[in-house]
Design a protein around this motif. Sequence first.
Motif, mmCIF file in Angstrom:
data_model
loop_
_atom_site.group_PDB
_atom_site.id
_atom_site.type_symbol
_atom_site.label_atom_id
_atom_site.label_comp_id
_atom_site.label_asym_id
_atom_site.label_seq_id
_atom_site.Cartn_x
_atom_site.Cartn_y
_atom_site.Cartn_z
ATOM 1 N N GLY A 1 0.816 -1.205 0.000
ATOM 2 C CA GLY A 1 0.000 0.000 0.000
ATOM 3 C C GLY A 1 0.853 1.259 0.000
ATOM 4 N N TYR A 2 0.220 2.397 -0.268
ATOM 5 C CA TYR A 2 0.953 3.671 -0.381
ATOM 6 C C TYR A 2 1.689 4.026 0.909
ATOM 7 C CZ TYR A 2 -2.769 5.890 2.354
ATOM 8 O OH TYR A 2 -3.650 6.230 3.358
ATOM 9 N N ASN A 3 1.101 3.691 2.052
ATOM 10 C CA ASN A 3 1.685 3.971 3.359
ATOM 11 C C ASN A 3 0.863 3.179 4.373
ATOM 12 O OD1 ASN A 3 3.453 5.189 5.183
ATOM 13 N ND2 ASN A 3 2.192 7.020 5.462
ATOM 14 N N THR A 4 1.504 2.487 5.287
ATOM 15 C CA THR A 4 0.776 1.620 6.219
ATOM 16 C C THR A 4 1.293 1.814 7.630
ATOM 17 O OG1 THR A 4 0.537 -0.060 4.469
ATOM 18 C CG2 THR A 4 0.080 -0.754 6.719
ATOM 19 N N TYR A 5 0.351 2.062 8.558
ATOM 20 C CA TYR A 5 0.749 2.082 9.967
ATOM 21 C C TYR A 5 0.635 0.666 10.519
ATOM 22 C CZ TYR A 5 1.038 2.742 14.938
ATOM 23 O OH TYR A 5 1.421 2.626 16.245
ATOM 24 N N ILE A 6 1.739 0.183 11.073
ATOM 25 C CA ILE A 6 1.803 -1.178 11.616
ATOM 26 C C ILE A 6 2.240 -1.083 13.075
ATOM 27 C CG2 ILE A 6 2.755 -3.491 11.282
ATOM 28 C CD1 ILE A 6 3.840 -2.322 8.520
ATOM 29 N N ASN B 1 5.437 -0.518 15.048
ATOM 30 C CA ASN B 1 4.974 0.727 15.667
ATOM 31 C C ASN B 1 5.397 1.974 14.882
ATOM 32 O OD1 ASN B 1 3.660 -0.487 17.891
ATOM 33 N ND2 ASN B 1 5.614 -0.731 18.956
ATOM 34 N N ALA B 2 5.148 1.934 13.578
ATOM 35 C CA ALA B 2 5.527 3.060 12.720
ATOM 36 C C ALA B 2 4.801 2.960 11.380
ATOM 37 C CB ALA B 2 7.037 3.077 12.487
ATOM 38 N N ASN B 3 4.813 4.082 10.638
ATOM 39 C CA ASN B 3 4.350 4.068 9.258
ATOM 40 C C ASN B 3 5.431 3.454 8.375
ATOM 41 O OD1 ASN B 3 1.970 5.300 9.912
ATOM 42 N ND2 ASN B 3 2.454 7.275 8.979
ATOM 43 N N LYS B 4 5.015 2.681 7.380
ATOM 44 C CA LYS B 4 5.947 2.099 6.422
ATOM 45 C C LYS B 4 5.428 2.352 5.009
ATOM 46 C CE LYS B 4 9.036 0.335 9.183
ATOM 47 N NZ LYS B 4 10.452 0.788 9.152
ATOM 48 N N LEU B 5 6.305 2.879 4.166
ATOM 49 C CA LEU B 5 5.930 3.151 2.781
ATOM 50 C C LEU B 5 5.874 1.868 1.969
ATOM 51 C CD1 LEU B 5 8.104 6.347 2.118
ATOM 52 C CD2 LEU B 5 5.635 6.235 2.588
ATOM 53 N N GLN B 6 5.309 1.996 0.791
ATOM 54 C CA GLN B 6 5.181 0.859 -0.124
ATOM 55 C C GLN B 6 6.532 0.143 -0.294
ATOM 56 O OE1 GLN B 6 5.033 1.384 -4.560
ATOM 57 N NE2 GLN B 6 2.900 0.806 -4.256
ATOM 58 N N GLY B 7 6.492 -1.177 -0.197
ATOM 59 C CA GLY B 7 7.705 -1.958 -0.392
ATOM 60 C C GLY B 7 8.290 -2.528 0.883
ATOM 61 N N PHE B 8 7.726 -2.176 2.050
ATOM 62 C CA PHE B 8 8.211 -2.771 3.294
ATOM 63 C C PHE B 8 7.845 -4.249 3.332
ATOM 64 C CE2 PHE B 8 7.335 -3.944 7.773
ATOM 65 C CZ PHE B 8 8.634 -3.828 8.268
ATOM 66 N N TRP B 9 8.752 -5.075 3.839
ATOM 67 C CA TRP B 9 8.480 -6.504 3.908
ATOM 68 C C TRP B 9 9.065 -7.104 5.188
ATOM 69 C CZ3 TRP B 9 12.877 -9.459 4.274
ATOM 70 C CH2 TRP B 9 14.066 -8.902 3.759
ATOM 71 N N ALA B 10 8.494 -8.238 5.573
ATOM 72 C CA ALA B 10 9.020 -9.022 6.693
ATOM 73 C C ALA B 10 9.013 -10.486 6.265
ATOM 74 C CB ALA B 10 8.183 -8.817 7.945
#
Length: 288
Positions: free
Chosen positions: A163-168, A181-190
């Motif tokens: 997504g464009y920006n995701t709070y996790i 515990n932060a916003n993550k821009l598109q492309g974050f992965w675990a």
Amino acid sequence: MKYLKLLLLSCVIVLISCSDDDASNTTSEPNLIIKLKFDPTQGRLGNSGQPVSVAAGNAAQSPNVNRMSANYIEFAPNAFTLLGEGEIIFEGAETNVGGGNAIDFQNATFAGNNETFFTIPLSQVNDGSFDWVRVSLAYQEGNIDFLADDGNDYTGTLASFVGYNTYISTFDLNGSDIVVNANKLQGFWAFETLGFTAQGQAPEGATTVPNPLFDSSPIPQGSCVVTGQFENSLEITGDETEDVVVTLSFSTNNSFEWTEVNADGKYEPSAGEQVVDMGLRGLIPIVD
């Protein structure tokens, strides 16, 4: 007295009969039902909606997607309908807890392969003829294969935030707690395998977002609004008596892509091979 009892019994029987008749005459309202499907055999498209192969120097595989989330679904009448000007049928939860506006992952809606994503009464959908559907993807989770430094092949679970920006805040990945515990821009992965976890960020703009309406109806950079065309127009008349089921079939055809260090077609994170693309590779909406 006997006559009075018989009269009361007759009234009760009549009332029960009328109640049963009323129940039998009650009809449920028809719904629009949106389902998800993940297809590794579907065409592999690029950002402009045209077929593309894996980039030179990279390798890819088709992940086994277990579940997915979207944050926005819109039906568009034609190729010139701009984003937001169609019939918006779904909008997911958002939050500014992390600073800027972001998808609220903790309150997102999820569905697996061939499962219902959401249902809405058709009375809440405006009448119209729709040729296209737009879906803003938020998250996908599935299994991928990788080669470890011990020379053995393993399977791990990949969480892709597209997504464009995701709070996790935190989330469970195959039994392991991932704390962000932060916003993550598109492309974050675990990633999780055998209890080991890792996190990373794909390069900005690297996530593929197929849009066949690239010229007539563009989408914002950094969003993940995938666009697909109905084979025949979806017609909503307002006179429907049965449910309308639309299956959103997403292409997972070689959708997990990485840079090759060892040119063997296997993902080897221990060799320094980097994830460059987790974007889905096309969308075909199907009216069942």
